[in-house]
Design an enzyme around this catalytic site. Structure first.
Site, PDB file in Angstrom:
ATOM      1  N   LYS A 111      42.745  72.022  66.653  1.00  0.00           N
ATOM      2  CA  LYS A 111      43.625  72.929  65.916  1.00  0.00           C
ATOM      3  C   LYS A 111      44.679  73.552  66.824  1.00  0.00           C
ATOM      4  O   LYS A 111      45.815  73.777  66.401  1.00  0.00           O
ATOM      5  CB  LYS A 111      42.796  74.012  65.229  1.00  0.00           C
ATOM      6  CG  LYS A 111      41.941  73.487  64.080  1.00  0.00           C
ATOM      7  CD  LYS A 111      41.170  74.608  63.400  1.00  0.00           C
ATOM      8  CE  LYS A 111      40.345  74.063  62.237  1.00  0.00           C
ATOM      9  NZ  LYS A 111      39.579  75.134  61.556  1.00  0.00           N
ATOM     10  N   LYS A 193      36.741  60.895  58.412  1.00  0.00           N
ATOM     11  CA  LYS A 193      36.009  61.667  57.408  1.00  0.00           C
ATOM     12  C   LYS A 193      36.924  62.120  56.283  1.00  0.00           C
ATOM     13  O   LYS A 193      38.080  62.469  56.500  1.00  0.00           O
ATOM     14  CB  LYS A 193      35.364  62.886  58.073  1.00  0.00           C
ATOM     15  CG  LYS A 193      34.442  63.675  57.162  1.00  0.00           C
ATOM     16  CD  LYS A 193      33.813  64.843  57.906  1.00  0.00           C
ATOM     17  CE  LYS A 193      32.917  65.666  56.990  1.00  0.00           C
ATOM     18  NZ  LYS A 193      32.336  66.826  57.691  1.00  0.00           N
ATOM     19  N   LYS A 196      39.456  67.799  52.686  1.00  0.00           N
ATOM     20  CA  LYS A 196      40.205  68.468  51.617  1.00  0.00           C
ATOM     21  C   LYS A 196      41.608  68.858  52.068  1.00  0.00           C
ATOM     22  O   LYS A 196      42.456  69.179  51.242  1.00  0.00           O
ATOM     23  CB  LYS A 196      39.450  69.708  51.148  1.00  0.00           C
ATOM     24  CG  LYS A 196      39.224  70.759  52.232  1.00  0.00           C
ATOM     25  CD  LYS A 196      38.322  71.872  51.731  1.00  0.00           C
ATOM     26  CE  LYS A 196      38.022  72.880  52.831  1.00  0.00           C
ATOM     27  NZ  LYS A 196      37.084  73.938  52.393  1.00  0.00           N
TER      28      LYS A 196
END
Length: 329
Positions: A111, A193, A196
């Site tokens: 991040k 993976k 969302k």
């Protein structure tokens, strides 16, 4: 009875992968553990959030938990920010954490690399808050996927460090890995993976997707060219991923599905699976809408908050006394 804790961020609508890997299993284990299910909204604000959207997503996630089968009579469902012990214990664990071990967290590194306007301190220090989420309920079991194992290992290390310095107060949690479907992959890139937050809407199925749209996503999912329906994660990741979804939603074993479709092509398999996903979402969303629109949702969250406050306060006070905080009474 042992205690189980799990938290999900309200930073978007969970996917069918989140349901298979976590939510579905929560409903199954709540008879075996004292369960605390938390909407971790304080973790969500480590990156900027729209306050109106965040509040809506908190309520949506609460309704999704309940639609997944969480029984508020058996489990405690609550919002993290409504239980102050989380951040209080989080700060105490931050003081015994090293910058080096926090910088080694994979999610922090991922991040931080995406930030162009400075790295928020919360991105670095949220693992001790996550550890506090767990330890203030004397948690024995934490059900996580592969991507969260590093954080649980840090939690275990912090528990050992705290206990060695301040007496044996905290319980060291164990990891409970999902048996089946723990890692549902992207529909268009089955080597990564399902997420969302993916920019490509075709890569994932949201639990609030329009059912017909979700069915089309299944039909357009990436497979391979040989047309053989066989589970082989390394060489056939696409069809293996679809088999995982099929098996998890129907409770049919992957081996039985391989036999069932041994003489069929991908077209038949995908058509059947698309209908299974469609029917699942229709039923799920009916339950979701019932909870989301009901006044009972606030009553459930209020009750969960009160139970969580009572349970966490006991551990928090032990931690404070051990570290010498406050007045002796």
């Amino acid at each position: 009875m042992e205690t189980l804790f799990s938290g999900i961020q309200p930073s978007g609508i969970p996917t069918i992968g989140n349901y298979i890997g976590a939510l579905k299993q929560f409903a199954e284990v709540q008879n075996d553990y004292e369960c605390f299910f938390c909407i971790v909204d304080q973790h969500a604000i480590t990156v900027p959030q729209d306050k109106i959207k965040l509040r809506k997503q908190i309520r949506q996630l609460a309704a999704i938990y309940l639609a997944s089968g969480i029984d508020p009579e058996k489990s405690t469902l609550f919002i993290q920010s409504e239980v102050p012990a989380h951040v209080q214990a989080g700060w105490m664990l931050t003081t015994i954490s090293s910058v080096g071990e926090l910088e080694r967290m994979t999610q922090y590194k991922d991040k931080a690399q995406k930030r162009t306007d400075g790295i928020p301190a919360g991105l670095l220090t949220y693992p001790p808050l996550m550890a506090a989420d767990i330890v203030i309920y004397n948690t024995n079991i934490v059900p996580v996927g592969e991507d969260q194992k590093q954080h649980i290992e840090l939690t275990r290390n912090l528990v050992e460090r705290f206990n060695s310095r301040y007496n044996d107060i905290l319980v060291k949690p164990e990891i409970r890995m999902p048996k089946v479907g723990g890692r549902v992959m992207s529909l268009q890139d089955p080597t990564k993976k399902m997420s969302k937050s993916d920019d490509n809407q075709k890569n994932f199925i949201s639990l609030l997707d329009e059912p017909n749209v979700a069915a089309k996503k299944i039909k357009s999912a990436v497979t391979d060219s040989d047309g053989i329906i066989k589970f082989d994660r390394d060489n056939k990741p696409g069809i293996s991923n679809l088999l995982t979804i099929y098996s998890s939603l129907t409770n049919e074993s992957i081996k039985d599905l391989e036999t069932k479709y041994a003489n069929e092509g991908y077209g038949k398999f995908k058509t059947d699976l698309s209908e299974i996903v469609k029917d699942f979402l229709v039923n799920f969303q009916e339950k979701y809408n019932e909870f989301y629109k009901s006044d009972k949702l606030d009553d459930i969250l209020d009750h969960g908050r009160d139970k969580a406050q009572k349970a966490s306060f006991k551990v928090l006070k032990k931690m404070e006394r051990a570290m010498g905080l406050g007045r002796k009474r």
